[in-house]
Write a protein that holds these residues in place. Sequence first.
Motif, mmCIF file in Angstrom:
data_model
loop_
_atom_site.group_PDB
_atom_site.id
_atom_site.type_symbol
_atom_site.label_atom_id
_atom_site.label_comp_id
_atom_site.label_asym_id
_atom_site.label_seq_id
_atom_site.Cartn_x
_atom_site.Cartn_y
_atom_site.Cartn_z
ATOM 1 N N LEU A 146 64.745 -50.305 -27.052
ATOM 2 C CA LEU A 146 63.824 -50.081 -26.546
ATOM 3 C C LEU A 146 63.490 -50.958 -25.236
ATOM 4 O O LEU A 146 62.948 -51.523 -24.685
ATOM 5 C CB LEU A 146 63.094 -50.589 -27.628
ATOM 6 N N GLY A 147 65.325 -51.227 -24.485
ATOM 7 C CA GLY A 147 64.426 -51.724 -22.950
ATOM 8 C C GLY A 147 64.446 -51.289 -21.783
ATOM 9 O O GLY A 147 64.072 -49.663 -22.070
ATOM 10 N N ARG A 174 65.240 -46.859 -21.707
ATOM 11 C CA ARG A 174 64.274 -45.646 -21.279
ATOM 12 C C ARG A 174 64.205 -45.224 -20.186
ATOM 13 O O ARG A 174 64.525 -43.640 -20.070
ATOM 14 C CB ARG A 174 62.911 -46.754 -21.858
ATOM 15 N N GLY A 175 65.238 -46.346 -18.892
ATOM 16 C CA GLY A 175 64.758 -45.329 -17.974
ATOM 17 C C GLY A 175 66.569 -44.370 -18.134
ATOM 18 O O GLY A 175 66.333 -43.420 -17.980
ATOM 19 N N ALA A 176 67.379 -44.695 -18.793
ATOM 20 C CA ALA A 176 68.703 -43.448 -19.607
ATOM 21 C C ALA A 176 67.858 -42.585 -19.846
ATOM 22 O O ALA A 176 68.557 -41.313 -19.596
ATOM 23 C CB ALA A 176 69.433 -44.627 -19.929
ATOM 24 N N GLY A 216 55.860 -56.339 -25.211
ATOM 25 C CA GLY A 216 57.227 -56.029 -25.332
ATOM 26 C C GLY A 216 58.377 -56.740 -25.665
ATOM 27 O O GLY A 216 57.845 -58.131 -26.228
ATOM 28 N N ARG A 217 59.891 -56.651 -25.191
ATOM 29 C CA ARG A 217 60.897 -57.121 -26.106
ATOM 30 C C ARG A 217 60.367 -58.827 -25.876
ATOM 31 O O ARG A 217 59.621 -59.429 -24.586
ATOM 32 C CB ARG A 217 62.315 -57.172 -25.037
ATOM 33 N N ASP A 221 62.254 -59.047 -30.811
ATOM 34 C CA ASP A 221 63.240 -60.167 -30.960
ATOM 35 C C ASP A 221 64.340 -59.322 -30.786
ATOM 36 O O ASP A 221 64.480 -58.778 -31.515
ATOM 37 C CB ASP A 221 62.786 -61.328 -31.577
ATOM 38 N N GLY A 222 65.221 -59.558 -30.252
ATOM 39 C CA GLY A 222 66.336 -58.356 -29.486
ATOM 40 C C GLY A 222 67.654 -59.291 -30.210
ATOM 41 O O GLY A 222 68.379 -58.355 -30.555
#
Length: 449
Positions: free
Chosen positions: A57-58, A62-64, A244-245, A278-279
């Motif tokens: 979900l970073g 998401r951009g890729a 956000g994370r 939390d990553g």
Amino acid sequence: MPATSESSPDVHAPAEGSTIPSRPFDRATDDAGRAGVTGRSVARRLTVLVTVPTLDLGAADRGAIELARILAAAGHRPVVASRGGRCEDEIARLGGVFEPLDATSHNPFVIAGNARRLRALIRAHGCDAVHAHGRACAWSALAAARATGKPFLTTCYTAFREQNRLKRLYNGVMARGDRVIAVSEPIADMMAERHHLPWSRLAVVHPGIDLSSFDPAGIAPDRVAAARRTWGVGPDTRVVLVPGRIIRRRGHHVAVQAAAHLKARGLRDVLFVFAGEDGGTSSYSGQLWDQVLASKTADVVRLAGPSADPPACYAAATVVVSTAIQLEGLSRGLLEGMAMARPVVASDLAAGPEAVLSPEAAGEERMTGLRVPAGDGAALAAALVRLFSYSEQARHAMGQRARAWALSEFDPADTAARILAIYADLCGGGPAGAATTPAAGSPDLQRQR
């Protein structure tokens, strides 16, 4: 910053009755050469090797995935090499190919091995270009692209810390693309200045938003009520949503400071909701909760985790906040909140004036939110008090202007057109029978800045 011949700002007034304010000059659409975007017609199918550390979900993840969606929708074939994650199945659903790769490792031997693996993938799939979305995988992708003679692209989502020369060298791989895509003007400025990157290789492409999903008109009241029940609040509580994370550079600790300031001032019926995960790679979330306990704000702060219904989560909020303490591109959480017609408050490192129109730059009658100094909890608290002091009608109007701005500037169709134009410029490829992508200087892309 390298010397460039800067064009004069071209600021247009909005049409009469429009809620979309004008904005300052943007290099990415003013000059076709510096933006790296042309109007070349495209007529062949491309295969693009996309590498990204993970598919969770970073921002880069998401951009890729969004890049794979754009390429596949245009008739191209994305091949995504990554360690994978919860979203890796989406690549196959889009019509792409997922190839497992340990793209998160900083070990030089693993990076070298990944370069060999990527070279093999380029040859096996007949790839026409290589596009990296992270530093470790970018070093492998750069080596593979140079060895096979393929164009190399990078996309930059944030400004990385540079504690020493070695770290600057490591980060510098993101500036070594034949085309370097920045997701915001501040990120492009940083890349040009820090790495002496010429504007001929830079392009600014804003992330697109799923405007059909993030539409307040499509959110039923029961979904909003369900989100508030999850947080344990009633309809009258003002919710400060921090999406956000939960990582240090996002500055959640600054929001805790602001919560403490508001509580000390006696402000009631306010709840801060941290709607992110939390990553699991640092102790930050534990330190954050220690801060909550020490500041006695546990009653006004919720670490809620990611929402199962993000649009309803935004609709249930009074204001959406981004507290980044490190220069970021355009936070999707902030943009999605704007699309949901929520007023926003952002630190000056979380979003530039291209995203959040504050009174200082746009005037009260055109503002879409407030901007505050990064890392200043007292300033954030003051901004929230100011926002809460506005009437419900004034906040609603602010939210409507924020949505109008999001619809104008973060349309996924516009993002796709810009991305495909870059590929046409580098590779001469594109969807058979597609309409010609407008040139950067054309009226279609020369948006109000």
